[in-house]
Write a protein that holds these residues in place. Sequence first.
Motif, PDB file in Angstrom:
ATOM      1  N   VAL A  55      -8.193  59.543  53.735  1.00 25.51           N
ATOM      2  CA  VAL A  55      -9.147  58.553  53.196  1.00 25.51           C
ATOM      3  C   VAL A  55      -8.670  57.134  53.515  1.00 25.51           C
ATOM      4  N   ARG A  56      -9.554  56.351  54.110  1.00 29.47           N
ATOM      5  CA  ARG A  56      -9.242  54.937  54.393  1.00 29.47           C
ATOM      6  C   ARG A  56     -10.136  53.984  53.607  1.00 29.47           C
ATOM      7  N   PHE A  57     -11.259  54.517  53.108  1.00 30.91           N
ATOM      8  CA  PHE A  57     -12.207  53.676  52.375  1.00 30.91           C
ATOM      9  C   PHE A  57     -12.671  54.431  51.134  1.00 30.91           C
ATOM     10  N   VAL A  58     -12.719  53.727  50.016  1.00 31.18           N
ATOM     11  CA  VAL A  58     -13.248  54.300  48.778  1.00 31.18           C
ATOM     12  C   VAL A  58     -14.469  53.473  48.410  1.00 31.18           C
ATOM     13  N   CYS A  59     -15.634  54.118  48.360  1.00 30.77           N
ATOM     14  CA  CYS A  59     -16.884  53.389  48.082  1.00 30.77           C
ATOM     15  C   CYS A  59     -17.441  53.896  46.756  1.00 30.77           C
ATOM     16  N   LEU A  60     -17.534  53.008  45.781  1.00 31.50           N
ATOM     17  CA  LEU A  60     -17.944  53.401  44.440  1.00 31.50           C
ATOM     18  C   LEU A  60     -19.173  52.622  44.009  1.00 31.50           C
ATOM     19  N   GLY A  61     -20.127  53.319  43.413  1.00 32.26           N
ATOM     20  CA  GLY A  61     -21.320  52.643  42.896  1.00 32.26           C
ATOM     21  C   GLY A  61     -21.807  53.357  41.657  1.00 32.26           C
ATOM     22  N   GLY A  62     -22.627  52.676  40.860  1.00 35.29           N
ATOM     23  CA  GLY A  62     -22.982  53.205  39.551  1.00 35.29           C
ATOM     24  C   GLY A  62     -23.770  54.497  39.562  1.00 35.29           C
ATOM     25  N   SER A  63     -24.836  54.538  40.379  1.00 34.03           N
ATOM     26  CA  SER A  63     -25.807  55.615  40.192  1.00 34.03           C
ATOM     27  C   SER A  63     -25.571  56.814  41.110  1.00 34.03           C
ATOM     28  N   VAL A  64     -25.816  58.013  40.555  1.00 32.21           N
ATOM     29  CA  VAL A  64     -25.615  59.250  41.326  1.00 32.21           C
ATOM     30  C   VAL A  64     -26.536  59.293  42.550  1.00 32.21           C
ATOM     31  N   PRO A  65     -27.860  59.107  42.386  1.00 33.37           N
ATOM     32  CA  PRO A  65     -28.712  59.207  43.589  1.00 33.37           C
ATOM     33  C   PRO A  65     -28.399  58.138  44.629  1.00 33.37           C
ATOM     34  N   TRP A 135     -10.696  49.841  48.612  1.00 35.61           N
ATOM     35  CA  TRP A 135     -11.668  50.303  47.620  1.00 35.61           C
ATOM     36  C   TRP A 135     -12.784  49.264  47.510  1.00 35.61           C
ATOM     37  N   MET A 136     -14.021  49.747  47.528  1.00 36.49           N
ATOM     38  CA  MET A 136     -15.155  48.825  47.387  1.00 36.49           C
ATOM     39  C   MET A 136     -16.099  49.299  46.302  1.00 36.49           C
ATOM     40  N   VAL A 304     -23.877  45.976  54.594  1.00 36.37           N
ATOM     41  CA  VAL A 304     -22.675  45.129  54.533  1.00 36.37           C
ATOM     42  C   VAL A 304     -21.420  46.004  54.469  1.00 36.37           C
ATOM     43  N   VAL A 305     -21.450  47.006  53.606  1.00 41.09           N
ATOM     44  CA  VAL A 305     -20.266  47.868  53.454  1.00 41.09           C
ATOM     45  C   VAL A 305     -20.023  48.681  54.731  1.00 41.09           C
ATOM     46  N   LEU A 306     -21.102  49.213  55.307  1.00 42.47           N
ATOM     47  CA  LEU A 306     -20.928  50.014  56.533  1.00 42.47           C
ATOM     48  C   LEU A 306     -20.528  49.145  57.721  1.00 42.47           C
ATOM     49  N   SER A 307     -21.003  47.903  57.750  1.00 37.66           N
ATOM     50  CA  SER A 307     -20.567  47.000  58.825  1.00 37.66           C
ATOM     51  C   SER A 307     -19.050  46.847  58.792  1.00 37.66           C
TER      52      SER A 307
END
Length: 320
Positions: A55-65, A135-136, A304-307
């Motif tokens: 793992v090189r990137f951790v992408c976290l966001g609130g909602s499951v979908p 981590w983002m 932005v994150v994928l860039s």
Amino acid sequence: MFRSALLRSCKPRLVRCLSSRVSNPNLAAMAGDDYLYHIGLNPASDDLAATFGDVRFVCLGGSVPRMGEFAARAAHELGVAPSAAQPIGKTDRYSLFKVGPALISSHGMGQPSMSILLHEIAKLLHYAGARDPVWMRMGTSGGVGVAPGTVVVSTEGVNGMLESGYELPILGRRTSRPSLFGAATVGAIVDAAAARPETAAMVAGGRVVRGKTMSADCFYEGQGRLDGALCEYGEADKMAFLRRAHDKGVRNIEMEALQFGAFTHRLGIRAAACCVTLLDRLEGDQVRASPEQLAEWDAALGDVVLSYIKHELGLPPPKC
Ligand code: R2B
Ligand code: URA
């Protein structure tokens, strides 16, 4: 017997573990038998190194979908099999995906929910021997003096007193930790967005900005809204507070960045909070954007994150 077999199998991983980010002497005594209850994984029975060691990137966001859709999109854009966008482990609290070099997970709403996930992901990556991933947090927020649809990359998290400390009572004592995001990681994300054709127009149009982020434990009163079930202040009080926040450099308000910045800063984890604004709080309180508009802004945040991820991986821009 089982424990010593486990230790033997862990040996080659110990050197790699040196670069992981936890700060708890008690973990060593558990000898790898640590059930990560909320995500349903255990280094004693799951080969975490095989699944998460890269793992090189951790992408976290609130909602499951939202995070499920981001996982599918990341698989497509990073050239990973779509089957990677299937959740791993338990899914009753969080949904966690592993897409190529990215660990992607939902974290729920608010700092208590996110805090549980941060502890368990940090330990997961420690046991897996992952090397210093970035981590983002990819979230939604209310803007303060910025147009809806702007991605705010946080420089610092502040609390409802507009101060940097994230406070948590621990063993009957108030513990306060500064919530800071490293300028190098923040700069790398903004620079990648400016450099990549997918996001250059957003940056040129002022739709990617740096700023402080205020986090509240409440969507309504804690964020100075006038439309909660309870409100004991008026429009003038609200506007005075939001203008003061803006003068102090706050560009958005949400519910997790403060704790995220405090946790990652304390552990020396490279991190950034990138949140898209759904409204300008200087203009109102209600989120009235259409589902199509919300999807467009969410996609812009994903861009932005994928860039940044593609820039780091040296992947070419998509062919038009
Ligand atoms: C942004 O959106 C959620 C509240 O609607 C919360 O998780 C946040 O930080
Ligand atoms: N999320 C928040 O926490 N606040 C907003 O105003 C919008 C989204």
